[in-house]
Design a protein around this motif. Structure first.
Motif, PDB file in Angstrom:
ATOM      1  N   ALA A 100       0.811  -1.217   0.000  1.00 50.25           N
ATOM      2  CA  ALA A 100       0.000   0.000   0.000  1.00 50.25           C
ATOM      3  C   ALA A 100       0.842   1.264   0.000  1.00 50.25           C
ATOM      4  CB  ALA A 100      -0.925   0.015   1.216  1.00 50.25           C
ATOM      5  N   SER A 101       2.169   1.122   0.080  1.00 49.07           N
ATOM      6  CA  SER A 101       3.077   2.282   0.202  1.00 49.07           C
ATOM      7  C   SER A 101       2.617   3.190   1.334  1.00 49.07           C
ATOM      8  CB  SER A 101       3.139   3.057  -1.123  1.00 49.07           C
ATOM      9  OG  SER A 101       3.697   2.266  -2.134  1.00 49.07           O
ATOM     10  N   ASP A 102       2.345   2.589   2.483  1.00 46.40           N
ATOM     11  CA  ASP A 102       1.805   3.324   3.621  1.00 46.40           C
ATOM     12  C   ASP A 102       2.482   2.832   4.899  1.00 46.40           C
ATOM     13  OD1 ASP A 102       0.264   5.110   4.973  1.00 46.40           O
ATOM     14  OD2 ASP A 102      -1.651   4.070   4.674  1.00 46.40           O
ATOM     15  N   THR A 103       2.423   3.678   5.927  1.00 47.01           N
ATOM     16  CA  THR A 103       3.024   3.331   7.212  1.00 47.01           C
ATOM     17  C   THR A 103       2.004   3.480   8.322  1.00 47.01           C
ATOM     18  OG1 THR A 103       5.207   4.091   6.471  1.00 47.01           O
ATOM     19  CG2 THR A 103       4.882   3.840   8.845  1.00 47.01           C
ATOM     20  N   THR A 104       1.888   2.444   9.156  1.00 48.58           N
ATOM     21  CA  THR A 104       1.027   2.482  10.336  1.00 48.58           C
ATOM     22  C   THR A 104       1.896   2.719  11.563  1.00 48.58           C
ATOM     23  OG1 THR A 104      -0.585   0.976   9.347  1.00 48.58           O
ATOM     24  CG2 THR A 104      -0.602   1.165  11.748  1.00 48.58           C
ATOM     25  N   ASP A 105       1.578   3.760  12.327  1.00 44.30           N
ATOM     26  CA  ASP A 105       2.363   4.117  13.506  1.00 44.30           C
ATOM     27  C   ASP A 105       1.687   3.627  14.783  1.00 44.30           C
ATOM     28  OD1 ASP A 105       4.268   5.480  12.001  1.00 44.30           O
ATOM     29  OD2 ASP A 105       3.150   7.355  12.087  1.00 44.30           O
ATOM     30  N   ILE A 106       2.475   3.068  15.679  1.00 40.75           N
ATOM     31  CA  ILE A 106       2.014   2.699  17.016  1.00 40.75           C
ATOM     32  C   ILE A 106       2.940   3.400  17.996  1.00 40.75           C
ATOM     33  CG2 ILE A 106       1.539   0.828  18.628  1.00 40.75           C
ATOM     34  CD1 ILE A 106       1.267  -1.036  16.190  1.00 40.75           C
ATOM     35  N   ASN A 107       2.458   4.501  18.592  1.00 42.07           N
ATOM     36  CA  ASN A 107       3.288   5.324  19.471  1.00 42.07           C
ATOM     37  C   ASN A 107       3.034   4.964  20.925  1.00 42.07           C
ATOM     38  OD1 ASN A 107       4.299   6.614  17.222  1.00 42.07           O
ATOM     39  ND2 ASN A 107       2.957   8.383  17.403  1.00 42.07           N
ATOM     40  N   LEU A 108       4.077   4.636  21.650  1.00 39.26           N
ATOM     41  CA  LEU A 108       3.965   4.222  23.048  1.00 39.26           C
ATOM     42  C   LEU A 108       4.101   5.424  23.979  1.00 39.26           C
ATOM     43  CD1 LEU A 108       6.067   0.925  22.941  1.00 39.26           C
ATOM     44  CD2 LEU A 108       3.639   1.278  22.462  1.00 39.26           C
ATOM     45  N   PRO A 109       3.669   5.279  25.241  1.00 39.62           N
ATOM     46  CA  PRO A 109       3.779   6.389  26.196  1.00 39.62           C
ATOM     47  C   PRO A 109       5.234   6.778  26.433  1.00 39.62           C
ATOM     48  CG  PRO A 109       2.306   4.676  27.023  1.00 39.62           C
ATOM     49  CD  PRO A 109       3.012   4.100  25.833  1.00 39.62           C
ATOM     50  N   GLY A 110       5.436   8.054  26.789  1.00 39.50           N
ATOM     51  CA  GLY A 110       6.773   8.556  27.030  1.00 39.50           C
ATOM     52  C   GLY A 110       7.155   8.524  28.496  1.00 39.50           C
ATOM     53  N   LEU A 111       8.300   9.124  28.798  1.00 39.28           N
ATOM     54  CA  LEU A 111       8.805   9.190  30.161  1.00 39.28           C
ATOM     55  C   LEU A 111       7.959  10.126  31.020  1.00 39.28           C
ATOM     56  CD1 LEU A 111      12.542   9.524  29.147  1.00 39.28           C
ATOM     57  CD2 LEU A 111      11.639   7.636  30.518  1.00 39.28           C
ATOM     58  N   ASP A 112       8.014   9.920  32.320  1.00 40.30           N
ATOM     59  CA  ASP A 112       7.341  10.811  33.272  1.00 40.30           C
ATOM     60  C   ASP A 112       8.267  11.994  33.544  1.00 40.30           C
ATOM     61  OD1 ASP A 112       5.504  11.803  35.071  1.00 40.30           O
ATOM     62  OD2 ASP A 112       6.310  10.643  36.745  1.00 40.30           O
ATOM     63  N   VAL A 113       7.841  13.182  33.125  1.00 39.47           N
ATOM     64  CA  VAL A 113       8.677  14.384  33.233  1.00 39.47           C
ATOM     65  C   VAL A 113       8.108  15.299  34.313  1.00 39.47           C
ATOM     66  CG1 VAL A 113       9.573  16.393  32.017  1.00 39.47           C
ATOM     67  CG2 VAL A 113       9.322  14.215  30.813  1.00 39.47           C
TER      68      VAL A 113
END
Length: 317
Positions: A100-113
């Motif tokens: 499909a010439s496409d990208t699926t993103d799965i973004n995880l939680p970041g650090l506690d700042v």
């Protein structure tokens, strides 16, 4: 101090998995897997360094897996001013679907700042940004930080005479746009969806995008660049509105393409180019990045050759 500084408060190790085709619910055999030190500000800095502009990068990294970032920044010659805190920097998954010439993103939680950590980073950012320099504030905010974080940083940097380029979305973008003229950035780079969220209506045609970009510029932002994917990008200032059309490109990976466009925009501003030339450079950065994996540019000659092929036309006064 540096002429260009990037800020990444929520960096990530981008793990790109290449698949022949992504089918939900199916078992897949990956063609390849690669990991890159990433996050929007990091990606912008990488592209600027490839172009030859001295750049510093700051933000927050987890000390338990900071090595990929250290290695990448050192290899690119980027002035590394990141603040380390306990824990691991998040890993984001990017599923590249070749079919499909496409990208699926799965973004995880970041650090506690904590507020104290943010204050440390703020001091580094302000100290590194020259009064006539460019500061790029890019990417999502860790969930522990308030939505007006970018607005407060922008207000302080503007007071010092710096130009702030903001590439954010969601509540962080909304808070920045609602914070008053003294906290508005010099330039922003929403995509069509983010512009629709701000306008609170669908923007189905180019005329709708132009109208929304003009309204956003009239609110007090000198330069509004709207990325339109396969339609290129729109660049709006008080004097002109330009539509830059992308060249035909063999896409290897879309990861970091929007960040490369921001880097090209910053490079054009840093070099004092006219808007049309800046638009060509921004799209050439993005197109050049599309030809390879990771947030990297091909050689300068290759990028300049791409820029010469990009058609820019007036889209309105």
């Amino acid at each position: 101090m540096s002429a260009v500084v990037t800020l990444t408060l929520n960096p990530a190790i981008d793990r790109t998995v290449t698949l022949d085709r992504l089918i939900p619910g199916a078992v897949h055999r990956a063609r390849s897997v690669r990991s890159d030190a990433g996050g929007k500000g990091v990606n912008v800095a990488r592209c600027l360094a490839d172009w030859g502009i001295p750049v510093a990068a700051t933000g927050i990294l987890g000390q338990d897996n900071a090595a990929p970032f250290e290695q990448c920044l050192a290899a690119k010659g980027i002035d590394d001013r990141f603040v380390w805190i306990p824990g691991e920097t998040r890993t984001n998954l990017k599923l590249l679907d070749l079919g499909a010439s496409d990208t699926t993103d799965i973004n995880l939680p970041g650090l506690d700042v904590t507020p104290g950590i943010l204050e440390t980073v703020r001091a580094v950012l302000v100290d590194m940004t020259a009064p006539d320099g460019i500061a790029v504030l890019a990417g999502s905010l860790p969930g522990s930080l308030p939505a007006d974080t970018y607005a407060r940083l922008t207000r302080e940097l503007k007071a010092r005479g710096a130009r702030v380029i903001l590439d954010a979305s969601g509540p962080a973008l909304a808070a920045s746009l609602a914070a008053g003229r003294e906290a508005l950035p010099y330039a922003i780079k929403p995509n069509r969806h983010e512009l629709e969220e701000w306008a609170d209506r669908p923007l189905s045609g180019l005329a709708d995008v132009i109208a929304a970009a003009r309204a956003l510029r009239a609110s007090g932002i000198p330069l509004v660049a709207v990325s339109l994917g396969p339609e290129g990008a729109l660049f709006a200032t008080e004097a002109e509105v330009l539509h830059a059309h992308p060249p035909a490109t063999q896409v290897a990976s879309t990861v970091g393409a929007g960040d490369a466009l921001v880097a090209g925009l910053v490079a054009g501003l840093h070099e004092g180019r006219p808007l049309a030339d800046t638009a060509r450079l921004a799209l050439a950065f993005a197109a050049g990045k599309l030809t390879g994996p990771g947030a990297n540019l091909p050689g300068r000659d290759a990028v300049e050759a791409i820029a010469r092929t990009i058609r820019v036309e007036e889209a309105g006064p």
